[in-house]
Design a protein around this motif. Structure first.
Motif, PDB file in Angstrom:
ATOM      1  N   ASP A  42       0.832  -1.205   0.000  1.00  0.00           N
ATOM      2  CA  ASP A  42       0.000   0.000   0.000  1.00  0.00           C
ATOM      3  C   ASP A  42       0.866   1.253   0.000  1.00  0.00           C
ATOM      4  O   ASP A  42       0.589   2.219  -0.708  1.00  0.00           O
ATOM      5  CB  ASP A  42      -0.914   0.023   1.229  1.00  0.00           C
ATOM      6  CG  ASP A  42      -1.941  -1.089   1.209  1.00  0.00           C
ATOM      7  OD1 ASP A  42      -2.179  -1.650   0.123  1.00  0.00           O
ATOM      8  OD2 ASP A  42      -2.492  -1.393   2.278  1.00  0.00           O
ATOM      9  N   GLU A  43       1.892   1.232   0.808  1.00  0.00           N
ATOM     10  CA  GLU A  43       2.783   2.378   0.885  1.00  0.00           C
ATOM     11  C   GLU A  43       3.533   2.569  -0.430  1.00  0.00           C
ATOM     12  O   GLU A  43       3.730   3.697  -0.892  1.00  0.00           O
ATOM     13  CB  GLU A  43       3.766   2.185   2.036  1.00  0.00           C
ATOM     14  CG  GLU A  43       4.557   3.402   2.371  1.00  0.00           C
ATOM     15  CD  GLU A  43       5.456   3.188   3.581  1.00  0.00           C
ATOM     16  OE1 GLU A  43       6.101   4.159   3.962  1.00  0.00           O
ATOM     17  OE2 GLU A  43       5.516   2.061   4.108  1.00  0.00           O
ATOM     18  N   ASP A  46       1.306   4.357  -2.745  1.00  0.00           N
ATOM     19  CA  ASP A  46       1.257   5.793  -2.456  1.00  0.00           C
ATOM     20  C   ASP A  46       2.498   6.503  -2.998  1.00  0.00           C
ATOM     21  O   ASP A  46       2.401   7.582  -3.593  1.00  0.00           O
ATOM     22  CB  ASP A  46       1.148   6.036  -0.950  1.00  0.00           C
ATOM     23  CG  ASP A  46      -0.163   5.541  -0.366  1.00  0.00           C
ATOM     24  OD1 ASP A  46      -1.117   5.334  -1.151  1.00  0.00           O
ATOM     25  OD2 ASP A  46      -0.229   5.345   0.865  1.00  0.00           O
ATOM     26  N   ALA A  49       2.208   6.718  -6.762  1.00  0.00           N
ATOM     27  CA  ALA A  49       1.262   7.757  -7.184  1.00  0.00           C
ATOM     28  C   ALA A  49       1.890   9.141  -7.074  1.00  0.00           C
ATOM     29  O   ALA A  49       1.762   9.968  -7.981  1.00  0.00           O
ATOM     30  CB  ALA A  49      -0.004   7.682  -6.337  1.00  0.00           C
ATOM     31  N   LEU A  50       2.578   9.391  -5.990  1.00  0.00           N
ATOM     32  CA  LEU A  50       3.233  10.677  -5.814  1.00  0.00           C
ATOM     33  C   LEU A  50       4.345  10.860  -6.846  1.00  0.00           C
ATOM     34  O   LEU A  50       4.486  11.939  -7.439  1.00  0.00           O
ATOM     35  CB  LEU A  50       3.799  10.794  -4.397  1.00  0.00           C
ATOM     36  CG  LEU A  50       4.470  12.118  -4.055  1.00  0.00           C
ATOM     37  CD1 LEU A  50       3.483  13.266  -4.181  1.00  0.00           C
ATOM     38  CD2 LEU A  50       5.030  12.069  -2.649  1.00  0.00           C
ATOM     39  N   SER A 133      -7.113  -2.022  -3.078  1.00  0.00           N
ATOM     40  CA  SER A 133      -7.974  -0.854  -2.876  1.00  0.00           C
ATOM     41  C   SER A 133      -9.404  -1.263  -2.568  1.00  0.00           C
ATOM     42  O   SER A 133     -10.125  -0.532  -1.892  1.00  0.00           O
ATOM     43  CB  SER A 133      -7.937   0.061  -4.104  1.00  0.00           C
ATOM     44  OG  SER A 133      -8.564  -0.546  -5.203  1.00  0.00           O
ATOM     45  N   SER A 136     -10.194  -1.483   1.079  1.00  0.00           N
ATOM     46  CA  SER A 136     -10.270  -0.232   1.840  1.00  0.00           C
ATOM     47  C   SER A 136     -11.730   0.092   2.132  1.00  0.00           C
ATOM     48  O   SER A 136     -12.626  -0.693   1.855  1.00  0.00           O
ATOM     49  CB  SER A 136      -9.622   0.899   1.043  1.00  0.00           C
ATOM     50  OG  SER A 136     -10.431   1.213  -0.078  1.00  0.00           O
ATOM     51  N   ILE A 165      -4.509  12.439  -9.515  1.00  0.00           N
ATOM     52  CA  ILE A 165      -3.680  11.872  -8.450  1.00  0.00           C
ATOM     53  C   ILE A 165      -3.531  12.876  -7.313  1.00  0.00           C
ATOM     54  O   ILE A 165      -3.640  12.530  -6.137  1.00  0.00           O
ATOM     55  CB  ILE A 165      -2.308  11.438  -9.010  1.00  0.00           C
ATOM     56  CG1 ILE A 165      -2.480  10.254  -9.950  1.00  0.00           C
ATOM     57  CG2 ILE A 165      -1.341  11.091  -7.893  1.00  0.00           C
ATOM     58  CD1 ILE A 165      -1.251   9.917 -10.761  1.00  0.00           C
ATOM     59  N   LEU A 169      -4.691  12.341  -3.486  1.00  0.00           N
ATOM     60  CA  LEU A 169      -3.781  12.500  -2.353  1.00  0.00           C
ATOM     61  C   LEU A 169      -4.290  13.567  -1.386  1.00  0.00           C
ATOM     62  O   LEU A 169      -4.226  13.380  -0.164  1.00  0.00           O
ATOM     63  CB  LEU A 169      -2.382  12.867  -2.838  1.00  0.00           C
ATOM     64  CG  LEU A 169      -1.601  11.759  -3.544  1.00  0.00           C
ATOM     65  CD1 LEU A 169      -0.318  12.311  -4.141  1.00  0.00           C
ATOM     66  CD2 LEU A 169      -1.316  10.614  -2.605  1.00  0.00           C
ATOM     67  N   ALA A 172      -7.116  12.078   0.572  1.00  0.00           N
ATOM     68  CA  ALA A 172      -6.623  11.133   1.572  1.00  0.00           C
ATOM     69  C   ALA A 172      -6.014  11.871   2.762  1.00  0.00           C
ATOM     70  O   ALA A 172      -6.218  11.474   3.917  1.00  0.00           O
ATOM     71  CB  ALA A 172      -5.589  10.195   0.944  1.00  0.00           C
ATOM     72  N   LYS A 176      -7.444  11.763   6.510  1.00  0.00           N
ATOM     73  CA  LYS A 176      -6.562  11.302   7.582  1.00  0.00           C
ATOM     74  C   LYS A 176      -6.488  12.331   8.715  1.00  0.00           C
ATOM     75  O   LYS A 176      -6.427  11.965   9.877  1.00  0.00           O
ATOM     76  CB  LYS A 176      -5.161  11.055   7.013  1.00  0.00           C
ATOM     77  CG  LYS A 176      -4.191  10.483   8.007  1.00  0.00           C
ATOM     78  CD  LYS A 176      -2.862  10.212   7.345  1.00  0.00           C
ATOM     79  CE  LYS A 176      -1.892   9.620   8.343  1.00  0.00           C
ATOM     80  NZ  LYS A 176      -0.603   9.322   7.739  1.00  0.00           N
TER      81      LYS A 176
END
Length: 188
Positions: A42-43, A46, A49-50, A133, A136, A165, A169, A172, A176
């Motif tokens: 998962d990380e 991320d 994506a970044l 995903s 989730s 994207i 982000l 998210a 969070k």
């Protein structure tokens, strides 16, 4: 030992990632997530994506960030060198050889054969991310809706993928950082 592992992980991905950065992403994932367990899948998703949202070659961005995270500044250098050395070496070697044989049918066939292999590797990785995903809070339906909406925005409305994207982000991060609602408390 860790610095050597960082170099070798990205060196292997660079040596086997024929076809550019996108073809090396599954190889980097295999090294970073499966072999060395420097981060969870998962990380890695991320980070990927970044990295896709930022300009520049994807392989070097992944190598630089992951190398820095695992081994500090020396890890960053080892990751970048491990990614670039095979590319430089193979480019000089292959371009010299292929230039001599560029008109041969087997060279053209070899180049065309790589495309489906890279496509299958990318589809496999995409399916793994899709399965994760769905576990989730979105679930299967939410994930499917998100994929369809993203596809429509990219293909029909011509919105750049980096904007989608970035919005994901940002959402998210906002989710969070928002305070969790207590069970049983009515919302206003």
């Amino acid at each position: 030992m860790k610095q050597r592992d960082i170099f070798m992980a990205f060196f292997r991905a660079g040596m086997l990632g024929y076809g550019g950065g996108p073809s090396s992403i599954p190889l980097v994932k295999k090294e970073v997530v499966d072999r060395y367990k420097w981060m969870e899948a998962d990380e890695f998703g991320d980070v990927l994506a970044l990295a896709n949202a930022l300009p520049g070659p994807i392989a070097t961005k992944l190598a630089g960030y992951i190398g820095y995270r695992v081994g500090g500044f020396r890890g960053l250098l080892n990751g970048l060198i491990g990614t670039m050395v095979p590319t430089i070496f193979l480019m000089i070697l292959l371009m010299t050889a292929l230039n001599s044989y560029k008109d041969q049918p087997w060279v053209e066939g070899m180049s065309k054969a790589v495309i489906p292999v890279v496509a299958v590797m990318l589809l496999t990785m995409t399916w793994e991310f899709f399965k994760k995903s769905t576990q989730s809070s979105l679930g299967w339906v939410g994930t499917f809706v998100f994929v369809v909406v993203s596809l429509v925005l990219i293909q029909a409305v011509h919105i750049h993928p980096a904007i989608i994207i970035f919005a994901l982000l940002l959402g998210a991060l906002l989710k969070k950082n928002s305070p969790a609602k207590e069970k049983g408390t009515p919302s206003p």
